[in-house]
Design a protein around this motif. Sequence first.
Motif, PDB file in Angstrom:
ATOM      1  N   ASP A  81      -8.291   6.075  -1.457  1.00 23.49           N
ATOM      2  CA  ASP A  81      -6.888   6.322  -1.682  1.00 23.49           C
ATOM      3  C   ASP A  81      -6.078   5.945  -0.435  1.00 23.49           C
ATOM      4  O   ASP A  81      -6.414   6.337   0.676  1.00 23.49           O
ATOM      5  N   ALA A  82      -4.985   5.226  -0.629  1.00 27.59           N
ATOM      6  CA  ALA A  82      -4.140   4.811   0.493  1.00 27.59           C
ATOM      7  C   ALA A  82      -3.533   6.020   1.195  1.00 27.59           C
ATOM      8  O   ALA A  82      -3.385   6.029   2.421  1.00 27.59           O
ATOM      9  N   HIS A  83      -3.198   7.053   0.444  1.00 33.85           N
ATOM     10  CA  HIS A  83      -2.625   8.259   1.030  1.00 33.85           C
ATOM     11  C   HIS A  83      -3.622   8.918   1.977  1.00 33.85           C
ATOM     12  O   HIS A  83      -3.263   9.344   3.083  1.00 33.85           O
ATOM     13  N   GLU A  84      -4.892   8.997   1.581  1.00 32.08           N
ATOM     14  CA  GLU A  84      -5.929   9.557   2.454  1.00 32.08           C
ATOM     15  C   GLU A  84      -6.084   8.704   3.712  1.00 32.08           C
ATOM     16  O   GLU A  84      -6.266   9.226   4.809  1.00 32.08           O
ATOM     17  N   SER A  89       5.727  10.496   0.336  1.00 35.74           N
ATOM     18  CA  SER A  89       4.989   9.834  -0.735  1.00 35.74           C
ATOM     19  C   SER A  89       5.253  10.540  -2.035  1.00 35.74           C
ATOM     20  O   SER A  89       5.738  11.636  -2.080  1.00 35.74           O
ATOM     21  N   ARG A 109       2.501  16.141   8.353  1.00 30.25           N
ATOM     22  CA  ARG A 109       2.430  14.707   8.621  1.00 30.25           C
ATOM     23  C   ARG A 109       3.078  13.888   7.508  1.00 30.25           C
ATOM     24  O   ARG A 109       3.379  12.728   7.708  1.00 30.25           O
ATOM     25  N   ASP A 110       3.213  14.487   6.337  1.00 26.80           N
ATOM     26  CA  ASP A 110       3.846  13.783   5.224  1.00 26.80           C
ATOM     27  C   ASP A 110       4.310  14.794   4.197  1.00 26.80           C
ATOM     28  O   ASP A 110       3.830  15.920   4.167  1.00 26.80           O
ATOM     29  N   VAL A 154      -3.784   6.906   5.235  1.00 27.68           N
ATOM     30  CA  VAL A 154      -2.654   7.170   6.130  1.00 27.68           C
ATOM     31  C   VAL A 154      -2.837   8.520   6.823  1.00 27.68           C
ATOM     32  O   VAL A 154      -2.586   8.645   8.015  1.00 27.68           O
ATOM     33  N   LYS A 155      -3.305   9.538   6.090  1.00 26.22           N
ATOM     34  CA  LYS A 155      -3.526  10.849   6.701  1.00 26.22           C
ATOM     35  C   LYS A 155      -4.573  10.775   7.806  1.00 26.22           C
ATOM     36  O   LYS A 155      -4.415  11.377   8.861  1.00 26.22           O
ATOM     37  N   THR A 184       4.827  15.135   0.053  1.00 31.80           N
ATOM     38  CA  THR A 184       4.631  14.556  -1.266  1.00 31.80           C
ATOM     39  C   THR A 184       5.681  15.182  -2.165  1.00 31.80           C
ATOM     40  O   THR A 184       5.666  16.397  -2.394  1.00 31.80           O
ATOM     41  N   CYS A 214       6.853  10.606   6.849  1.00 30.84           N
ATOM     42  CA  CYS A 214       6.307   9.796   5.757  1.00 30.84           C
ATOM     43  C   CYS A 214       6.483  10.584   4.469  1.00 30.84           C
ATOM     44  O   CYS A 214       6.086  11.742   4.399  1.00 30.84           O
TER      45      CYS A 214
END
Length: 130
Positions: free
Chosen positions: A32-35, A130, A74-75, A37-38, A77, A128
């Motif tokens: 997963d792209a989200h993982e 998402s 950090r982000d 980035v984290k 959602t 960030c």
Amino acid sequence: MKGSADLKSRLEAIKSKCGDENKLFKGDDQNDAHEFVKVLLDDGLIDDIFAGEEKSTLTCNECKYKSETRTPLRDLTLALPSAKNVALSFLVGDYSKDSDTTTKCEECKQDRAAKKRMTPTRWPKVLCIS
């Protein structure tokens, strides 16, 4: 063709480095792209820019005992509405509203229904979403 081969080589090197840092990205599995980035943001230097802090408050519905924990922010959602013009403050307000959950109350020592609220307490320099 040489440019695309060079790009592929650089991307493979980045992928390999990520695998060295976190086993989730080792090998050829799709992730997963989200993982990604984290994991990428979980670095001290990057934290100075991309990390804030949020507070999680759990309130027992039975005895009203409150417990708080603070974690890195950090982000966010956020659920984006279908409207085209929506203020960020509206979306963040929706993020911070109470939600229902079940938890073991530290005071009652029983599994209880509770309200949970996530509240940003310190915003990162770069957020960030998402």
